[in-house]
Design a protein around this motif. Structure first.
Motif, mmCIF file in Angstrom:
data_model
loop_
_atom_site.group_PDB
_atom_site.id
_atom_site.type_symbol
_atom_site.label_atom_id
_atom_site.label_comp_id
_atom_site.label_asym_id
_atom_site.label_seq_id
_atom_site.Cartn_x
_atom_site.Cartn_y
_atom_site.Cartn_z
ATOM 1 N N GLY A 1 -6.709 -1.728 -5.733
ATOM 2 C CA GLY A 1 -7.822 -0.818 -5.501
ATOM 3 C C GLY A 1 -7.251 0.470 -4.949
ATOM 4 N N GLY A 2 -7.657 1.604 -5.504
ATOM 5 C CA GLY A 2 -7.121 2.863 -5.009
ATOM 6 C C GLY A 2 -8.087 4.003 -5.250
ATOM 7 N N SER A 3 -7.748 5.173 -4.707
ATOM 8 C CA SER A 3 -8.608 6.340 -4.920
ATOM 9 C C SER A 3 -7.939 7.605 -4.390
ATOM 10 N N MET A 4 -8.535 8.735 -4.769
ATOM 11 C CA MET A 4 -8.256 9.983 -4.076
ATOM 12 C C MET A 4 -9.112 9.954 -2.810
ATOM 13 N N GLU B 1 0.837 -1.210 0.000
ATOM 14 C CA GLU B 1 0.000 0.000 0.000
ATOM 15 C C GLU B 1 0.864 1.249 0.000
ATOM 16 N N ALA B 2 0.369 2.276 -0.682
ATOM 17 C CA ALA B 2 1.113 3.536 -0.728
ATOM 18 C C ALA B 2 0.140 4.699 -0.679
ATOM 19 N N GLU B 3 0.634 5.827 -0.195
ATOM 20 C CA GLU B 3 -0.170 7.041 -0.101
ATOM 21 C C GLU B 3 0.668 8.208 -0.617
ATOM 22 N N LEU B 4 0.086 9.010 -1.501
ATOM 23 C CA LEU B 4 0.833 10.095 -2.150
ATOM 24 C C LEU B 4 0.179 11.440 -1.832
ATOM 25 N N ASP B 5 1.024 12.406 -1.461
ATOM 26 C CA ASP B 5 0.505 13.707 -1.031
ATOM 27 C C ASP B 5 0.579 14.736 -2.167
ATOM 28 N N PHE B 6 -0.330 15.681 -2.133
ATOM 29 C CA PHE B 6 -0.391 16.775 -3.122
ATOM 30 C C PHE B 6 -0.369 16.235 -4.550
ATOM 31 N N ILE B 7 -1.337 15.404 -4.843
ATOM 32 C CA ILE B 7 -1.467 14.857 -6.202
ATOM 33 C C ILE B 7 -2.901 15.045 -6.669
ATOM 34 N N ASP B 8 -3.131 14.853 -7.961
ATOM 35 C CA ASP B 8 -4.504 14.740 -8.443
ATOM 36 C C ASP B 8 -4.709 13.323 -8.991
ATOM 37 N N PHE B 9 -5.914 13.030 -9.438
ATOM 38 C CA PHE B 9 -6.264 11.660 -9.819
ATOM 39 C C PHE B 9 -5.397 11.148 -10.975
#
Ligand code: 4AD
Ligand code: MG
Length: 446
Positions: free
Chosen positions: A372-375, A234-242
């Motif tokens: 599976g992922g999302s904003m 799992e990963a989480e990215l900051d200040f991004i758009d879709f």
């Protein structure tokens, strides 16, 4: 070790390196002039020759069997022209010591075949500790190890920080129906379904973060892609758009495949397991959920929903339909913009169409969904409303919600099921053969 290629091979009058090697008998062939052993030690296969005579007449040699562990001494030689052996070399044994004998039934156990698929699988799983010694199982495990390392390498290159969220939690992520509940010193607690919420709390000070941890799901159906305990990348990215999220998914998957295919040994296992495997090319096919619904209905005959009707907006695309779709399209697909009702509470809605979320599933041929992922919702009020809609008590989520109070940000992330990813690469029928000891409903041993 058998994998060591730093040895001179003798040929004709030229002496080869004298070596000592320990391992277990993988295959055994007794012929008039010699006994041939294939030795394994986890680093490769080595053909070993014991010339008929004193060496083969001992009690030890007469009781050799698959699994017997031993240390062999002898000279490494090129195999004779016209003969075949791994790496075209063989060990001409002149002395050996048996370490541990093995009963002669090991081979029978690992190759046991029953006409009943279920019965066969169940006996293979009961004997998983022995099955793991086989070529297929051990190759899958080697590939899996390489893939985990390749993810770590890719994240490092992309400057992600690795963190280790807890397994005991008091919040659900992916719906109450698959929670494993337990008594934690008298408090109601769950085994984590996903580390996502905790990853989100890491980004303000650590930047983009990832973890490779176990996730647990009380899946009450037996399918070939559901486990109760699986490894979740799992990963989480900051200040991004879709769009950034979709690009990142293509990039990380491509990077990992490149790394493992650049490793000759691993590429060799993949070639054995899945001769048709090809690294996917970018960009992956992108498809909105609503277009997928139209696509399913437009097939001849139409691919129907679980009730046997044509799909309508709002339907879950069930496993069977999804698999048909990926098998026909036969390319990785980024399936996006699922309806709010069929997705998790935390997913951000699309500005242009508030009925759908900025969500993505990555689908692979032969397996279906692997990611599976999302904003994520950025706004405090919107999130509070989402808890209400889902009937979730916000109390236990205070630490998650407060991210929106203390300097919120546009961010998103994803989870990739490692066993499904391996099933795709290694062309395994089920995720059950993609873990060391699978856990699913009805199985918690060995
Ligand atoms: O789609 P899921 O449920 O998404 C999440 O858990 C998100 N919170 C992840 C995130 O955004 N950080 O699960 C993600 C992936 C699936 O695509 C699938 O590959 C795998 O996890 N997965 C399972 N694998 C094996 N057995 C199960 N029971 C699985 N459930 C999900
Ligand atoms: Mg999912």
């Amino acid at each position: 070790k058998i994998g060591n290629k730093n040895v001179e091979l003798g040929e004709g009058d030229v002496k080869g390196t004298r070596v000592k090697v320990s391992g277990r008998i993988h295959r055994l062939r007794e012929q008039k002039q010699a006994t041939f052993l294939t030795l394994i030690d986890g680093y490769g296969h080595l053909q070993c020759v014991l010339a008929a005579g004193d060496l083969t007449k001992t009690y030890d040699a007469l009781t050799f069997a698959q699994g017997t562990s031993l240390t062999l001494y002898g000279e490494m030689r090129k195999v004779l022209a016209g003969q075949q052996a791994p790496d075209n070399r063989e060990l001409h044994v002149d002395y050996y010591k048996v370490i541990g004998r093995s009963p002669s039934d090991a081979e029978a156990i690992t190759n046991k075949v029953s006409k009943e698929q279920d019965q066969w699988e169940s006996s293979m799983l009961d004997n998983r500790h022995l099955v793991l010694r086989g070529d297929t199982a051990s190759s899958v495990m080697k590939v899996r190890s390489a893939v985990e390392w390749a993810f770590a390498k890719a994240y490092k290159e992309m400057q992600f920080t690795k963190i280790s969220p807890p397994a005991f939690v008091q919040t659900q992520v992916e719906g109450g129906s698959t929670l494993f509940e337990l008594d934690y010193y008298g408090e109601k607690t769950y085994l984590t379904q996903s580390s996502q919420l905790y990853l989100e709390t890491g980004i303000p000070s650590l930047g983009n973060v990832y973890c490779i941890e176990k996730s647990f799901r009380a899946e009450k159906s037996l399918t070939r892609r559901h486990l109760s305990e699986y490894t979740h990348v799992e990963a989480e990215l900051d200040f991004i758009d879709f769009e950034d999220l979709l690009d990142h998914l293509e990039e990380i998957i491509s990077k990992v495949i490149t790394t493992i295919m650049d490793d000759k040994e691993i590429a060799g296992y993949i070639k054995e397991l899945n001769p048709e495997f090809k690294a996917p090319t970018r960009p992956f096919k992108r498809m909105r959920y609503s277009d997928a619904i139209d696509w399913l209905n437009a097939q001849d005959p139409p691919i129907l929903n679980e009730e046997g009707n044509p799909h309508v907006f709002g339907d879950d695309i069930a496993e069977a339909a999804e698999r048909r779709m990926t098998d026909i399209i036969n390319l990785p697909i980024l399936l996006t913009h699922f309806p709010v009702e069929i997705k998790a509470f935390y997913m951000k809605k699309e500005d242009a169409d508030r009925r759908v979320t900025e969500s993505v599933d990555v689908l692979m041929p032969g397996v279906g969904e692997i990611v599976g992922g999302s904003m994520r919702m950025e706004e405090y009020d919107e999130l509070m409303e989402a808890y209400k809609r889902e009937g979730i008590s916000p109390k236990e989520y205070y630490w998650y919600t407060e991210q929106r109070k203390y300097g919120t940000s546009p961010h998103g992330g994803y989870g990739l099921g490692l066993e499904r990813f391996i099933a795709w690469i290694c062309k395994q029928h089920s995720v059950r053969t993609c873990c060391l000891y699978p856990r699913f409903m009805g199985r918690c041993k060995p």
